[in-house]
Design a protein around this motif. Structure first.
Motif, short mmCIF file in Angstrom:
data_model
loop_
_atom_site.label_atom_id
_atom_site.label_comp_id
_atom_site.label_asym_id
_atom_site.label_seq_id
_atom_site.Cartn_x
_atom_site.Cartn_y
_atom_site.Cartn_z
N PHE A 227 -1.84 -14.48 -4.94
CA PHE A 227 -0.60 -14.23 -4.21
C PHE A 227 -0.51 -12.76 -3.85
N GLN A 228 -0.20 -12.49 -2.59
CA GLN A 228 -0.04 -11.11 -2.13
C GLN A 228 1.27 -10.99 -1.37
N ALA A 229 2.19 -10.22 -1.92
CA ALA A 229 3.48 -10.02 -1.28
C ALA A 229 3.41 -8.81 -0.36
N ARG B 70 -5.29 -1.10 -7.29
CA ARG B 70 -4.07 -1.26 -8.08
C ARG B 70 -2.90 -0.46 -7.51
N GLY B 71 -3.19 0.53 -6.67
CA GLY B 71 -2.12 1.37 -6.13
C GLY B 71 -2.17 2.76 -6.73
N SER B 72 -1.17 3.54 -6.40
CA SER B 72 -1.16 4.95 -6.78
C SER B 72 -0.50 5.23 -8.12
N LEU C 270 -0.54 -4.81 -8.30
CA LEU C 270 -0.67 -6.06 -9.04
C LEU C 270 0.66 -6.47 -9.67
N LYS C 271 1.35 -5.50 -10.26
CA LYS C 271 2.65 -5.81 -10.87
C LYS C 271 3.69 -6.12 -9.79
N TRP C 272 3.60 -5.50 -8.64
CA TRP C 272 4.51 -5.81 -7.55
C TRP C 272 4.33 -7.25 -7.10
#
Length: 203
Positions: free
Chosen positions: A68-70, A84-86, A136-138
């Motif tokens: 799932f990708q929001a 994972r992001g910044s 990932l947490k988002w």
């Protein structure tokens, strides 16, 4: 007394539940059900209730399901190419001012366990604001939010002072407009006290 970590076999019991927050499974130790966000075929997942480590495999259909990708918030500096992001990103002075207004207007001047008569606090000062850009947490949060929204159809909206008390402030209103909170699932800003190391551990 600390809980004992144990490993239990849990083969072939995971299944995808449409419209819910991930893949539903059951802990073989305590029988509690929980959801996992991973989509790999083989998983070692710690039960959030009893801390037992469950080893199980998904069916090929579930394992082949795309993760799932929001949509990421448009004010984020990270994108999916960053993995994972910044992590922690320092917010703007405008957001810092908005959070100061939020704190000031939701402040309750009363004695608590942490605020005694002899050591009374009259105000908090916002020194710095960080935003967690963990992709990932988002995705996990957005999936859970969508599942809750599906269960809230027809529910009465709830309002919090963290929104209603800052709408007449320019920085506060800009912060709320940027956030695009989902009223359909009663998404709200709430304060939660913790120490820096605990906050950084989830980034």
């Amino acid at each position: 007394k600390p809980k004992t970590r144990s490993t239990v076999s849990h083969q072939g019991a995971a299944r995808k539940i449409p419209g819910t927050a991930g893949t539903k499974t059951e802990c073989r130790a305590c029988r509690q059900t929980f959801y996992v966000a991973e989509s790999s075929a083989a998983l070692n997942v710690t039960c959030p209730t009893c801390l037992s480590v469950n080893e199980f495999s998904m069916t090929p259909e579930v394992a082949a399901t795309p993760p799932f990708q929001a949509p990421l918030p448009d004010y984020w500096t990270s994108d999916r190419s960053a993995g994972r992001g910044s992590g922690l990103v320092t917010e703007s002075p405008e957001v810092t001012r908005a959070l100061q207004v939020m704190l000031d207007r939701t402040w309750k001047d009363q004695v608590t366990r942490d605020r005694s008569q002899t050591h009374r606090l009259t105000k908090f000062e916002v020194v710095m604001v960080h935003r967690n850009e963990n992709i990932l947490k988002w995705d996990c949060y957005a999936r859970t939010r969508a599942a809750i929204a599906g269960k809230c159809l027809g529910c009465r909206p709830q309002f919090a002072k963290t929104s209603t008390e800052i709408m007449d402030d320019p920085d506060g209103l800009a912060f709320l407009n940027r956030s695009k909170l989902d009223a359909g699932c009663n998404e709200l800003y709430l304060f939660h006290g913790t120490k820096p190391s605990a906050a950084e551990a989830i980034c």
